[in-house]
Design a protein around this motif. Structure first.
Motif, PDB file in Angstrom:
ATOM      1  N   TYR A  86      26.956  26.345  53.563  1.00 25.46           N
ATOM      2  CA  TYR A  86      25.624  25.527  53.245  1.00 25.46           C
ATOM      3  C   TYR A  86      25.851  24.533  52.291  1.00 25.46           C
ATOM      4  O   TYR A  86      26.641  24.796  51.259  1.00 25.46           O
ATOM      5  CB  TYR A  86      24.608  26.528  52.910  1.00 25.46           C
ATOM      6  N   GLU A  87      25.104  23.352  52.450  1.00 26.85           N
ATOM      7  CA  GLU A  87      25.017  22.374  51.429  1.00 26.85           C
ATOM      8  C   GLU A  87      23.967  21.485  51.447  1.00 26.85           C
ATOM      9  O   GLU A  87      23.365  21.276  52.562  1.00 26.85           O
ATOM     10  CB  GLU A  87      26.327  21.502  51.899  1.00 26.85           C
ATOM     11  N   ASP A  88      23.264  21.314  50.290  1.00 29.89           N
ATOM     12  CA  ASP A  88      22.350  20.099  50.125  1.00 29.89           C
ATOM     13  C   ASP A  88      22.596  19.289  49.119  1.00 29.89           C
ATOM     14  O   ASP A  88      23.723  19.310  48.640  1.00 29.89           O
ATOM     15  CB  ASP A  88      20.903  20.980  49.848  1.00 29.89           C
ATOM     16  N   ASP A  89      21.728  18.537  48.751  1.00 24.41           N
ATOM     17  CA  ASP A  89      22.020  17.609  47.393  1.00 24.41           C
ATOM     18  C   ASP A  89      22.300  18.212  46.164  1.00 24.41           C
ATOM     19  O   ASP A  89      22.572  17.512  45.244  1.00 24.41           O
ATOM     20  CB  ASP A  89      20.584  16.518  47.527  1.00 24.41           C
ATOM     21  N   HIS A  90      21.822  19.592  46.215  1.00 19.67           N
ATOM     22  CA  HIS A  90      21.870  20.236  44.807  1.00 19.67           C
ATOM     23  C   HIS A  90      22.941  21.477  44.480  1.00 19.67           C
ATOM     24  O   HIS A  90      23.245  21.794  43.531  1.00 19.67           O
ATOM     25  CB  HIS A  90      20.391  20.713  44.418  1.00 19.67           C
ATOM     26  N   HIS A 273      15.823  29.018  45.713  1.00 18.69           N
ATOM     27  CA  HIS A 273      16.285  27.752  45.130  1.00 18.69           C
ATOM     28  C   HIS A 273      15.256  26.974  44.496  1.00 18.69           C
ATOM     29  O   HIS A 273      14.276  26.434  45.148  1.00 18.69           O
ATOM     30  CB  HIS A 273      16.563  27.008  46.614  1.00 18.69           C
ATOM     31  N   LEU A 276      14.388  23.130  45.950  1.00 17.30           N
ATOM     32  CA  LEU A 276      13.648  23.242  47.289  1.00 17.30           C
ATOM     33  C   LEU A 276      12.516  24.161  47.317  1.00 17.30           C
ATOM     34  O   LEU A 276      11.791  24.136  48.265  1.00 17.30           O
ATOM     35  CB  LEU A 276      14.777  23.527  48.285  1.00 17.30           C
TER      36      LEU A 276
END
Length: 299
Positions: A86-90, A273, A276
């Motif tokens: 998993y990956e997001d901007d944070h 999170h 988010l």
């Protein structure tokens, strides 16, 4: 290098607030604002720089740019395979293979998850250093959480203290448990004769582990374990304290005749999170060596 930023479109209920007040609600501290002001960050409304005294208007696009982070000179980027689930901007969630350290040490200065992440960030042109939230021992496999910037790391650290980051482990131990489930509440401290080894001792830090026997086969048990606390080597020490060391865990009395590392795997990771504002949950299947041990002994 791309700086990390956060953005919000201001709604009617937020109109009239000063930027300073709004960012406080978003958990951006005075110290973070000072860093933004003096170390190359910026705060913009609709693309124009403003001060924290600006009064927000409905429909404004508020952007906060965090300062560029400089990696530690002691960690060098290395092209390494990373199992990113998993990956997001944070943040990132990584499924770590056994025998790979999380961060460099004197014994293992390279070839770590941190070295691989630094190269990965540089390839993406991200201005970030390494912020590991849930570290795993070198020989422990499974899921770990990494923040991608300092602000996210501070928020995840708070979530961790509030027990909003939960990990479930699978372990294979020696011996048959008389009870199918239980709680181990025994304080853990450093052993007097070692800088590495821990033990259950009266003056140690509180440590609580919940376990459930998933399967018993031959002279071994497959356990599912959940931690209330996060002491160093907690599962390994608690299982050994019960007389059931982890298979392969020679530091705490386990045998290495069928697996060449402690049979411990971080199988589930669930966390809130904070940016988010939603709950995320991930699972990782048993790695091949532990799966083989279960199947081989379970025939």
């Amino acid at each position: 290098m791309t700086k990390f930023k956060l953005e919000w479109v201001i709604v009617n209920e937020q109109a009239g607030m000063m930027v300073r007040e709004f960012l406080k609600l978003k958990r951006i501290s005075k110290r973070a604002l000072t860093d933004i002001k003096y170390f190359g960050g910026d705060i913009k409304i609709n693309g124009k720089s403003i001060t924290v005294r600006y009064n927000l208007k409905k429909g404004d696009l508020l952007s906060v740019y965090f300062p560029t982070e400089r990696p530690s000179a002691s960690i060098l980027p290395e092209e390494l395979p990373l199992k990113i689930v998993y990956e997001d901007d944070h943040c990132l969630v990584i499924n770590k293979d056994p025998f790979i350290p999380t961060i460099p040490s004197r014994e293992h200065p390279s070839g770590t998850i941190a070295n691989g992440l630094l190269a990965y960030f540089q390839k993406q042109n991200l201005a970030s250093t390494i912020h590991v939230v849930t570290r795993l021992d070198k020989d422990t496999s499974g899921l770990l959480l990494v923040a991608k910037h300092r602000f996210a790391h501070s928020l995840f650290s708070t979530e961790q203290k509030q027990r909003n980051i939960n990990r479930t482990y699978l372990a294979i131990t020696e011996g048959i448990f008389p009870k199918i489930s239980g709680t181990i509440d025994a304080p853990i401290g450093r052993k007097d004769t070692s800088i590495i080894e821990r033990e259950v001792r009266r003056e140690g830090q509180k440590a609580v582990t919940h376990y459930q026997v998933m399967r018993q086969f031959g002279d071994k048990s497959l356990l599912c374990l959940k931690l209330e606390t996060g002491r160093t080597h907690q599962i390994r020490v608690h299982c050994a304290h019960l007389g059931h060391p982890l298979c392969g865990d020679t530091l705490y009395g386990g045998k290495r005749d069928e697996i060449n590392r402690q049979a411990l795997h971080s199988s589930e990771l669930t966390f809130w999170h904070p940016i988010l504002e939603k709950q995320l949950s991930f699972k990782a299947e048993l790695p091949a060596d532990m799966e083989a041990l279960v199947n081989q002994t379970g025939e």
